[in-house]
Design a protein around this motif. Sequence first.
Motif, PDB file in Angstrom:
ATOM      1  N   SER A  99      12.840  38.629  66.420  1.00 28.38           N
ATOM      2  CA  SER A  99      14.296  38.415  66.759  1.00 28.38           C
ATOM      3  C   SER A  99      14.612  36.980  67.062  1.00 28.38           C
ATOM      4  O   SER A  99      13.927  36.429  67.488  1.00 28.38           O
ATOM      5  CB  SER A  99      14.451  39.459  67.900  1.00 28.38           C
ATOM      6  N   PRO A 100      15.954  36.643  67.069  1.00 29.66           N
ATOM      7  CA  PRO A 100      16.213  35.290  67.525  1.00 29.66           C
ATOM      8  C   PRO A 100      15.970  35.101  69.052  1.00 29.66           C
ATOM      9  O   PRO A 100      15.452  34.014  69.352  1.00 29.66           O
ATOM     10  CB  PRO A 100      17.854  35.444  67.431  1.00 29.66           C
ATOM     11  N   GLU A 101      15.804  36.288  69.721  1.00 28.70           N
ATOM     12  CA  GLU A 101      15.520  36.207  71.146  1.00 28.70           C
ATOM     13  C   GLU A 101      14.021  35.810  71.331  1.00 28.70           C
ATOM     14  O   GLU A 101      13.711  34.988  72.227  1.00 28.70           O
ATOM     15  CB  GLU A 101      15.510  37.461  71.831  1.00 28.70           C
ATOM     16  N   MET A 102      13.240  36.308  70.547  1.00 22.97           N
ATOM     17  CA  MET A 102      11.696  36.098  70.404  1.00 22.97           C
ATOM     18  C   MET A 102      11.638  34.413  69.982  1.00 22.97           C
ATOM     19  O   MET A 102      10.815  33.813  70.580  1.00 22.97           O
ATOM     20  CB  MET A 102      11.076  36.782  69.434  1.00 22.97           C
TER      21      MET A 102
ATOM     22  N   TRP B   6      12.767  17.912  65.361  1.00 19.20           N
ATOM     23  CA  TRP B   6      13.571  18.287  64.176  1.00 19.20           C
ATOM     24  C   TRP B   6      14.742  19.313  64.556  1.00 19.20           C
ATOM     25  O   TRP B   6      15.607  18.964  63.793  1.00 19.20           O
ATOM     26  CB  TRP B   6      12.612  18.785  62.939  1.00 19.20           C
ATOM     27  N   LEU B   7      14.563  20.039  65.442  1.00 24.09           N
ATOM     28  CA  LEU B   7      15.617  20.891  65.886  1.00 24.09           C
ATOM     29  C   LEU B   7      16.890  19.755  66.465  1.00 24.09           C
ATOM     30  O   LEU B   7      18.060  20.033  66.221  1.00 24.09           O
ATOM     31  CB  LEU B   7      15.311  21.594  67.286  1.00 24.09           C
ATOM     32  N   GLU B   8      16.510  18.706  67.146  1.00 23.99           N
ATOM     33  CA  GLU B   8      17.430  17.794  67.458  1.00 23.99           C
ATOM     34  C   GLU B   8      17.955  16.873  66.262  1.00 23.99           C
ATOM     35  O   GLU B   8      19.178  16.781  66.172  1.00 23.99           O
ATOM     36  CB  GLU B   8      16.896  16.567  68.338  1.00 23.99           C
ATOM     37  N   ALA B   9      17.304  16.792  65.347  1.00 27.94           N
ATOM     38  CA  ALA B   9      17.795  16.136  64.024  1.00 27.94           C
ATOM     39  C   ALA B   9      18.722  16.914  63.266  1.00 27.94           C
ATOM     40  O   ALA B   9      19.870  16.629  62.822  1.00 27.94           O
ATOM     41  CB  ALA B   9      16.735  15.833  63.141  1.00 27.94           C
ATOM     42  N   ASP B  10      18.543  18.275  63.270  1.00 27.32           N
ATOM     43  CA  ASP B  10      19.517  19.376  62.651  1.00 27.32           C
ATOM     44  C   ASP B  10      20.667  19.371  63.390  1.00 27.32           C
ATOM     45  O   ASP B  10      21.749  19.335  62.949  1.00 27.32           O
ATOM     46  CB  ASP B  10      18.799  20.646  62.787  1.00 27.32           C
ATOM     47  N   GLN B  11      20.743  19.316  64.857  1.00 28.51           N
ATOM     48  CA  GLN B  11      21.847  19.254  65.824  1.00 28.51           C
ATOM     49  C   GLN B  11      22.759  17.920  65.564  1.00 28.51           C
ATOM     50  O   GLN B  11      23.984  17.759  65.748  1.00 28.51           O
ATOM     51  CB  GLN B  11      21.558  19.601  67.217  1.00 28.51           C
ATOM     52  N   ILE B  12      22.066  16.903  65.303  1.00 23.53           N
ATOM     53  CA  ILE B  12      22.544  15.623  65.226  1.00 23.53           C
ATOM     54  C   ILE B  12      23.534  15.667  63.987  1.00 23.53           C
ATOM     55  O   ILE B  12      24.739  15.233  63.604  1.00 23.53           O
ATOM     56  CB  ILE B  12      21.657  14.341  65.076  1.00 23.53           C
TER      57      ILE B  12
ATOM     58  N   ALA C 179      22.221  21.991  71.062  1.00 22.56           N
ATOM     59  CA  ALA C 179      22.163  23.355  70.382  1.00 22.56           C
ATOM     60  C   ALA C 179      22.638  24.548  71.111  1.00 22.56           C
ATOM     61  O   ALA C 179      22.798  25.628  70.836  1.00 22.56           O
ATOM     62  CB  ALA C 179      20.919  23.667  69.764  1.00 22.56           C
ATOM     63  N   GLY C 180      23.333  24.030  72.547  1.00 20.16           N
ATOM     64  CA  GLY C 180      24.010  24.856  73.254  1.00 20.16           C
ATOM     65  C   GLY C 180      23.383  25.873  74.225  1.00 20.16           C
ATOM     66  O   GLY C 180      23.751  26.846  74.978  1.00 20.16           O
ATOM     67  N   TYR C 181      22.028  25.212  74.532  1.00 21.97           N
ATOM     68  CA  TYR C 181      21.053  26.031  75.613  1.00 21.97           C
ATOM     69  C   TYR C 181      20.647  24.906  76.344  1.00 21.97           C
ATOM     70  O   TYR C 181      20.662  23.867  76.154  1.00 21.97           O
ATOM     71  CB  TYR C 181      20.128  26.743  74.902  1.00 21.97           C
ATOM     72  N   SER C 182      19.868  25.175  77.481  1.00 22.96           N
ATOM     73  CA  SER C 182      19.381  24.605  78.326  1.00 22.96           C
ATOM     74  C   SER C 182      18.072  25.280  78.763  1.00 22.96           C
ATOM     75  O   SER C 182      17.718  26.634  78.778  1.00 22.96           O
ATOM     76  CB  SER C 182      20.045  23.981  79.694  1.00 22.96           C
ATOM     77  N   LEU C 183      16.935  24.621  79.234  1.00 27.26           N
ATOM     78  CA  LEU C 183      15.561  25.103  79.674  1.00 27.26           C
ATOM     79  C   LEU C 183      15.973  25.255  81.107  1.00 27.26           C
ATOM     80  O   LEU C 183      16.381  24.610  81.943  1.00 27.26           O
ATOM     81  CB  LEU C 183      14.520  23.826  79.508  1.00 27.26           C
ATOM     82  N   ALA C 184      15.568  26.640  81.422  1.00 27.44           N
ATOM     83  CA  ALA C 184      15.523  27.042  82.834  1.00 27.44           C
ATOM     84  C   ALA C 184      14.527  27.881  83.073  1.00 27.44           C
ATOM     85  O   ALA C 184      13.462  28.099  82.552  1.00 27.44           O
ATOM     86  CB  ALA C 184      16.917  28.243  82.829  1.00 27.44           C
ATOM     87  N   TRP C 185      14.344  28.065  84.537  1.00 26.85           N
ATOM     88  CA  TRP C 185      13.004  28.746  84.945  1.00 26.85           C
ATOM     89  C   TRP C 185      13.484  29.999  85.577  1.00 26.85           C
ATOM     90  O   TRP C 185      14.276  29.978  86.537  1.00 26.85           O
ATOM     91  CB  TRP C 185      12.299  27.703  86.045  1.00 26.85           C
TER      92      TRP C 185
ATOM     93  N   GLU D 228      29.908  30.421  69.843  1.00 18.37           N
ATOM     94  CA  GLU D 228      28.506  30.540  69.561  1.00 18.37           C
ATOM     95  C   GLU D 228      27.767  29.279  69.397  1.00 18.37           C
ATOM     96  O   GLU D 228      28.342  28.213  69.047  1.00 18.37           O
ATOM     97  CB  GLU D 228      28.702  30.930  67.834  1.00 18.37           C
ATOM     98  N   ALA D 229      26.526  29.330  69.903  1.00 16.23           N
ATOM     99  CA  ALA D 229      25.796  28.154  70.258  1.00 16.23           C
ATOM    100  C   ALA D 229      25.245  27.534  68.555  1.00 16.23           C
ATOM    101  O   ALA D 229      25.076  28.295  67.962  1.00 16.23           O
ATOM    102  CB  ALA D 229      24.531  28.395  71.023  1.00 16.23           C
ATOM    103  N   GLY D 230      24.902  26.345  68.686  1.00 14.75           N
ATOM    104  CA  GLY D 230      24.470  25.646  67.375  1.00 14.75           C
ATOM    105  C   GLY D 230      22.963  26.395  66.932  1.00 14.75           C
ATOM    106  O   GLY D 230      22.610  26.462  65.772  1.00 14.75           O
ATOM    107  N   LEU D 231      22.370  26.641  68.220  1.00 20.27           N
ATOM    108  CA  LEU D 231      20.926  27.298  67.845  1.00 20.27           C
ATOM    109  C   LEU D 231      21.077  28.745  67.221  1.00 20.27           C
ATOM    110  O   LEU D 231      20.235  29.066  66.431  1.00 20.27           O
ATOM    111  CB  LEU D 231      20.391  27.356  69.116  1.00 20.27           C
ATOM    112  N   ASP D 232      22.183  29.602  67.823  1.00 23.18           N
ATOM    113  CA  ASP D 232      22.334  30.700  67.048  1.00 23.18           C
ATOM    114  C   ASP D 232      22.719  30.702  65.642  1.00 23.18           C
ATOM    115  O   ASP D 232      22.256  31.458  64.841  1.00 23.18           O
ATOM    116  CB  ASP D 232      23.267  31.209  67.886  1.00 23.18           C
ATOM    117  N   ARG D 233      23.639  29.466  65.602  1.00 20.10           N
ATOM    118  CA  ARG D 233      24.163  29.416  64.120  1.00 20.10           C
ATOM    119  C   ARG D 233      22.783  29.186  63.027  1.00 20.10           C
ATOM    120  O   ARG D 233      22.791  29.493  61.975  1.00 20.10           O
ATOM    121  CB  ARG D 233      24.966  28.651  63.805  1.00 20.10           C
TER     122      ARG D 233
END
Length: 644
Positions: free
Chosen positions: A377-380, A437-443, A514-520, A632-637
């Motif tokens: 799943s995208p969540e996973m 490479w995720l950063e490259a995709d988002q650039i 990509a529209g998210y942040s790392l949280a704890w 919709e966030a870039g990571l979701d797309r």
Amino acid sequence: MRTATTSIAFALTIALAAPATAQEPVRSSPPVVAEQGSNLPPTLDAPYPGGTMLLEVDASDPRSRAFRAKQTIPVASGTRELTLVYPKWLPGNHKASGKLSELGGIKFSVNSQPINWERDPVEVYAFHLDLPEGASEVVAEMIFTSPLRASEGRVMMTDTMLNMQFEKISLYPAGHYVRRIAVKPSLKLPAGWTAATALDGQVQSGQIVSWDVTDYEALVDSPVFAGAHHKSFDLGENVDLELFGDEAKDIETEPEQIELHRKLVDEALLAFGAKSFDKYEFLLAATDKLGGIGLEHHRSSENTLAADAFTDWEAEEYDRGLLPHELAHSWVGKFRRPDKMWTPDYHRPMQDNLLWVYEGQDMFWGMVLSARSGLQSPEMVRSEFATYAAIFTAQPGREWRSVEDTTFEPIISNRKTKPFPSLVRNEDYYIEGALVWLEADQIIRGGTNGTKGLDDFAKVFFGISPEDWGVITFDFDDIVTTLNGVYPYDWATFLDTRFRQPNQPAPLKGIEMAGYSLAWKEEMGPYLKQVYASGGVNLFYSIGVNLSSGGTVGSTLWDGPAFKAGLVNGAQIVAVNGKEYSSSRITDAVSATKDGQPLELIIKRDDNYETISIDYDGGLRYPHLVKTVSAEAGLDRLLEPLGE
């Protein structure tokens, strides 16, 4: 007459002067090293002149788990010397990994008469043979003693299945590109077993399976899975899933499970734009007995999942990224290969410095294809990204060691377990590579208003020459040029900074773009929850340790709170705040630190007991990705299927 003071001053003068006046030791016979060249003939891109080798492997004895081979090597008329080599540097292993130490019973003969052989003293994987006059072929006999238990290495055969790699039980004549050496293989199996491989022309007669003549490079790139419990599934596009199990129940599947694997094939072709193979075989064992593996080949992959991977489908979701990762390798690393990782034979060293493409970008594609196909799943997948990113937020090894320098880690450490990997780093080019490479995709997406992404790079870079399963090499400049063709940017500086320079910030920028942040949070995300479902306690992101279910420390964050208190690998926690250790008690106690509660432990290390206090007040901390945009966030797309 000298006074005492004068005598002391004189003595000090003599003592200080002694090193300058002491006589150098005499070395009358210093050794001199002569230049040591290779004793192997030069490697030519020309057909092996002897003709087609015959390789007959007997794997019909699961009790001993030994593979026995008879290899017939024809030689050209007049040949009096022959050098045979055991494969040492193998594609996909990123190091010298040939299992020569397990090869025994080696015999060479001509016309049924034994001939002398000598191991090369420098390239010890090579055997020099003196042939009698008139020899037309050499027969080599050997036994590969595969591990009987995990302490001896990866188990390759059990009572019900095997995973055989031909390089373990064969030799090749030196002096020729391995793709120019012809060989006809066959394999004897235990009664009732069937086999699967990417080799062409498979025919089974009783216990003997044989294949068409192929070349030695293709043979080494075509492992075999075989077993008593086997099902084959057509996934379309000339791709098959060959499923083996410890027991018959382990290969029972639901139609929707197989459909997700079909969708994986479809999504991979959409991402890369064209096939890099004429056919492809997923060789997959659902097993708790065969040793674990995930290894890429051009037209197949070797994979193992838990025995209940299909029968307890939901609980094993975290591990279902394996097949997407290995399928993507057919394009990323096999078809398009770093130029210094391609070699014409298996005794020439490979150079790993571009593994941040080979494995890093493949890690990215494996995660993307897992989500797009629905195998995860995208969540996973987001939870997996969070887990990887969090590792680098507290990693002192980043200060001195670049990502590219970790690409040499398979060679340097031979993948041994380390006391403090957070200080010395591990093979971070995999997961940090994926994040970069995720950063490259988002650039690219940001610069093109979402009209392009790394998919466009993949189609141009990997999706060329359809169904070609040769190898097209690349270097750093090729990557930069292709990226600039997709979206003009200072890619050379970007890649150099992210991968080649140490002391970089944690690789969170791609996630943030990509529209998210790392949280704890205090609760584990779905990825870590499944990883730790079978036992163990993850406190690495809080006090800086991972524990077994019994409280033994498995890994410690260098200079983390637990480390500073003296809690290191191998120590066992026997009591938590005065009470007997349990997994729940330690997690409750760490959680309570956020409310000002102390964390006092009694630990046992060797024969010594010690009470320690850990200075920490952050509570339980587990990584999550939290959405930071309303749209919709870039990571979701990125994770959305292309086929819908």
